[in-house]
Design a protein around this motif. Structure first.
Motif, PDB file in Angstrom:
ATOM      1  N   ALA A 160       0.828  -1.204   0.000  1.00 46.24           N
ATOM      2  CA  ALA A 160       0.000   0.000   0.000  1.00 46.24           C
ATOM      3  C   ALA A 160       0.863   1.256   0.000  1.00 46.24           C
ATOM      4  O   ALA A 160       0.573   2.235  -0.723  1.00 46.24           O
ATOM      5  N   ALA A 161       1.935   1.257   0.795  1.00 45.25           N
ATOM      6  CA  ALA A 161       2.788   2.449   0.883  1.00 45.25           C
ATOM      7  C   ALA A 161       3.490   2.721  -0.446  1.00 45.25           C
ATOM      8  O   ALA A 161       3.523   3.869  -0.922  1.00 45.25           O
ATOM      9  N   ASP A 162       4.049   1.686  -1.062  1.00 44.57           N
ATOM     10  CA  ASP A 162       4.722   1.882  -2.347  1.00 44.57           C
ATOM     11  C   ASP A 162       3.728   2.237  -3.441  1.00 44.57           C
ATOM     12  O   ASP A 162       4.019   3.062  -4.325  1.00 44.57           O
ATOM     13  N   ARG A 163       2.560   1.633  -3.406  1.00 44.08           N
ATOM     14  CA  ARG A 163       1.528   1.951  -4.394  1.00 44.08           C
ATOM     15  C   ARG A 163       1.124   3.414  -4.296  1.00 44.08           C
ATOM     16  O   ARG A 163       1.018   4.113  -5.313  1.00 44.08           O
ATOM     17  N   ASP A 164       0.926   3.913  -3.087  1.00 40.83           N
ATOM     18  CA  ASP A 164       0.551   5.314  -2.916  1.00 40.83           C
ATOM     19  C   ASP A 164       1.658   6.238  -3.409  1.00 40.83           C
ATOM     20  O   ASP A 164       1.393   7.265  -4.044  1.00 40.83           O
ATOM     21  N   ARG A 165       2.899   5.880  -3.128  1.00 41.22           N
ATOM     22  CA  ARG A 165       4.014   6.721  -3.588  1.00 41.22           C
ATOM     23  C   ARG A 165       4.112   6.710  -5.111  1.00 41.22           C
ATOM     24  O   ARG A 165       4.330   7.761  -5.743  1.00 41.22           O
ATOM     25  N   LEU A 166       3.941   5.552  -5.726  1.00 41.40           N
ATOM     26  CA  LEU A 166       3.952   5.472  -7.183  1.00 41.40           C
ATOM     27  C   LEU A 166       2.871   6.344  -7.802  1.00 41.40           C
ATOM     28  O   LEU A 166       3.114   7.050  -8.795  1.00 41.40           O
ATOM     29  N   LEU A 167       1.694   6.319  -7.231  1.00 42.15           N
ATOM     30  CA  LEU A 167       0.594   7.116  -7.774  1.00 42.15           C
ATOM     31  C   LEU A 167       0.839   8.605  -7.595  1.00 42.15           C
ATOM     32  O   LEU A 167       0.466   9.411  -8.462  1.00 42.15           O
ATOM     33  N   ARG A 168       1.484   8.997  -6.490  1.00 46.16           N
ATOM     34  CA  ARG A 168       1.820  10.417  -6.306  1.00 46.16           C
ATOM     35  C   ARG A 168       2.805  10.871  -7.387  1.00 46.16           C
ATOM     36  O   ARG A 168       2.659  11.958  -7.964  1.00 46.16           O
ATOM     37  N   VAL A 169       3.793  10.020  -7.672  1.00 50.12           N
ATOM     38  CA  VAL A 169       4.753  10.371  -8.718  1.00 50.12           C
ATOM     39  C   VAL A 169       4.073  10.394 -10.082  1.00 50.12           C
ATOM     40  O   VAL A 169       4.325  11.279 -10.907  1.00 50.12           O
ATOM     41  N   LYS A 170       3.207   9.435 -10.323  1.00 47.71           N
ATOM     42  CA  LYS A 170       2.470   9.392 -11.585  1.00 47.71           C
ATOM     43  C   LYS A 170       1.669  10.671 -11.792  1.00 47.71           C
ATOM     44  O   LYS A 170       1.733  11.298 -12.865  1.00 47.71           O
ATOM     45  N   HIS A 171       0.929  11.087 -10.798  1.00 44.59           N
ATOM     46  CA  HIS A 171       0.100  12.288 -10.939  1.00 44.59           C
ATOM     47  C   HIS A 171       0.961  13.541 -11.067  1.00 44.59           C
ATOM     48  O   HIS A 171       0.552  14.512 -11.728  1.00 44.59           O
ATOM     49  N   ALA A 172       2.141  13.546 -10.475  1.00 39.13           N
ATOM     50  CA  ALA A 172       3.018  14.708 -10.551  1.00 39.13           C
ATOM     51  C   ALA A 172       3.638  14.854 -11.943  1.00 39.13           C
ATOM     52  O   ALA A 172       3.756  15.979 -12.457  1.00 39.13           O
ATOM     53  N   TYR A 173       4.028  13.739 -12.559  1.00 39.68           N
ATOM     54  CA  TYR A 173       4.745  13.812 -13.831  1.00 39.68           C
ATOM     55  C   TYR A 173       3.879  13.489 -15.050  1.00 39.68           C
ATOM     56  O   TYR A 173       4.259  13.827 -16.173  1.00 39.68           O
ATOM     57  N   ASP A 174       2.770  12.813 -14.855  1.00 39.83           N
ATOM     58  CA  ASP A 174       1.900  12.445 -15.985  1.00 39.83           C
ATOM     59  C   ASP A 174       0.441  12.549 -15.562  1.00 39.83           C
ATOM     60  O   ASP A 174      -0.288  11.554 -15.529  1.00 39.83           O
ATOM     61  N   PRO A 175      -0.028  13.753 -15.235  1.00 32.25           N
ATOM     62  CA  PRO A 175      -1.399  13.896 -14.714  1.00 32.25           C
ATOM     63  C   PRO A 175      -2.479  13.505 -15.708  1.00 32.25           C
ATOM     64  O   PRO A 175      -3.573  13.105 -15.310  1.00 32.25           O
ATOM     65  N   ALA A 176      -2.185  13.576 -17.010  1.00 25.05           N
ATOM     66  CA  ALA A 176      -3.180  13.231 -18.030  1.00 25.05           C
ATOM     67  C   ALA A 176      -3.082  11.771 -18.458  1.00 25.05           C
ATOM     68  O   ALA A 176      -3.803  11.347 -19.358  1.00 25.05           O
TER      69      ALA A 176
END
Length: 449
Positions: A422-438
């Motif tokens: 869960a922790a790594d998944r949340d961090r991955l999604l934060r990075v995803k939204h920061a660099y590829d929001p679309a």
């Protein structure tokens, strides 16, 4: 030209749209079961071609996908833009620093050929014809893994084009969150145009394969279960139930045969290797035993994966242990006398350095499992339901939490996300939204649907 495109990117490499001569060949994946149908294919020759294409696609609101060899093509690209990187072949070896820098079109076999004069090799997987970048950034599990860890653990820096079209060079000191995420999260954050990674000292090894008749698969798998648990980290092994085609390229005893294939890789001499391997040689009569001392560039001799394009559907799970019950389940689902459209059902030993944290933390999933259970099915049209059902039966075992991204096949985004804690998944999604929001990069094994 399709009416969806009003322009084409200004790049040095070729650009193809449906109907162009060369379009079909350019979009072809090694896994021929995956048929891409992009609006345009751009044959990138350099990082600037990739950046320009991503910026151009952004002005049209188009998703972007990437392909080097297409070995990992597990879901088709429909619409959008496909960037092929096979023309990006720059490779440099630093024998003093024991590092390599490989552009996005370099294959693992080329790294090992360049490293061999210096006694160096990379942490390639079971087949060295695959692309360095996709294999490594999906984690990268191979014969050297139990001794040295995941291939991604050895990445020093990454050159990547993000969704805004910017070309970035990232490492532990520069955009560390993105560097963490891409080493294990693969193509979800941009298109990697080059990576720099560490090599290891490996001139040769003791290894190869032993093929047993499928009717002895029970003795072989049960012996393997007990034997593999005793092995040192210097030895990596797997065993696969193979249903082989009747092809002239195969040795006569294997043509059209069903066999249990033990794969062996040992960082040691023949005398020590023979002693370690003796219990498995005694498990059942062999059809072929080609285990020997080999130079490291001959590492493909361990698994002998197919070299010609083929249609496949694949999926895998991880195991906390290999129990007698799991072995019996696999035998019942895919052993002797069972008619299934599955050319390979593999149990691969993990553990060792694959279970330890990386020196520079990364997002590689599945760390800590003891074995993987991986299935490759025939990817022919009309067989999808039968292959998926047979795969489901094989993989209906007690699993280790999470999975290996490169072994996840064409799973949906929810299943892909379940590879991580869960922790790594949340961090991955934060990075995803920061660099590829679309969600420009949503092909392959996506975090977001």
């Amino acid at each position: 030209m399709t009416t969806a495109l009003t322009s084409l990117p200004a790049v040095a490499g070729p650009v193809f749209v449906p109907g162009d001569e060369g379009y079909e060949a350019e979009k072809q994946a090694w896994n021929v079961a995956t048929v891409h149908e992009p609006l345009a294919v751009v044959g990138a020759t350099c990082a600037q071609d990739v950046a320009e294409t991503v910026r151009w696609a952004g002005t049209l609101g188009l998703p972007v996908a990437v392909q080097s060899t297409g070995h990992g093509a597990v879901r088709p690209v429909r619409g959008g833009v496909l960037i092929t990187t096979n023309r990006m072949t720059e490779l440099t070896i630093d024998p003093v620093a024991r590092t390599a820098r490989a552009a996005a079109g370099v294959h693992c076999v080329e790294v090992n050929a360049a490293g061999a004069p210096h006694g160096l090799g990379m942490l390639n997987g079971s087949a060295t014809q695959v692309g360095v970048v996709g294999y490594t950034l999906g984690g990268g599990v191979g014969p050297l893994g139990r001794r040295f860890g995941f291939a991604a653990d050895h990445v020093r820096s990454v050159e990547i084009v993000t969704a805004d079209g910017a070309l970035r060079t990232i490492d532990v000191d520069h955009e560390a969150d993105l560097f963490w995420a891409v080493r294990g999260g693969k193509g979800n954050f941009g298109i990697v145009t080059a990576i720099e990674f560490g090599l290891v000292e490996v001139a040769g090894f003791y290894g190869g394969g032993i093929y047993f008749p499928m009717e002895h698969a029970g003795e072989v798998l049960h012996a393997y279960r007990e034997w593999s648990a005793t092995l040192p980290e210097e030895m990596s092994t797997s065993v696969a139930l193979l249903r082989l085609p009747d092809l002239p390229a195969l040795p006569p005893p294997l043509r059209g045969a069903n066999v249990a294939h033990l794969r062996v890789f040992f960082l040691g001499d023949a005398e020590a290797g023979d002693a370690l391997l003796a219990p498995m040689r005694a498990a059942a009569p062999a059809v072929i035993d080609d285990v020997a001392m080999l130079p490291y560039p001959a590492v493909d001799a361990v698994h002998r994966d197919p070299v010609d394009p083929m249609p496949s559907r694949e999926r895998g799970v991880l195991l906390a242990e290999l129990t007698a019950e799991t072995v019996e389940h696999v035998l019942a689902a895919a052993g002797a006398g069972v008619d299934v459209p599955l050319p390979m059902v593999e149990i691969r030993q993990l553990g060792g350095a694959l279970g330890r944290p990386a020196a520079v933390p990364n997002a590689v999933s599945g760390r800590g499992a003891a074995y993987s259970l991986f299935v490759i099915g025939i990817g022919a049209p009309g067989l999808e339901a039968a292959v998926d059902a047979a795969t489901d039966r094989v993989l209906a075992v007690e699993r280790f939490p999470g999975g290996l991204l490169n072994f996840s096949g064409g799973a949906d985004a929810e299943t892909i996300r379940a590879n991580w804690s869960a922790a790594d998944r949340d961090r991955l999604l934060r990075v995803k939204h920061a660099y590829d929001p679309a969600n420009v990069f949503s092909s392959g094994q996506p975090l977001l649907g």
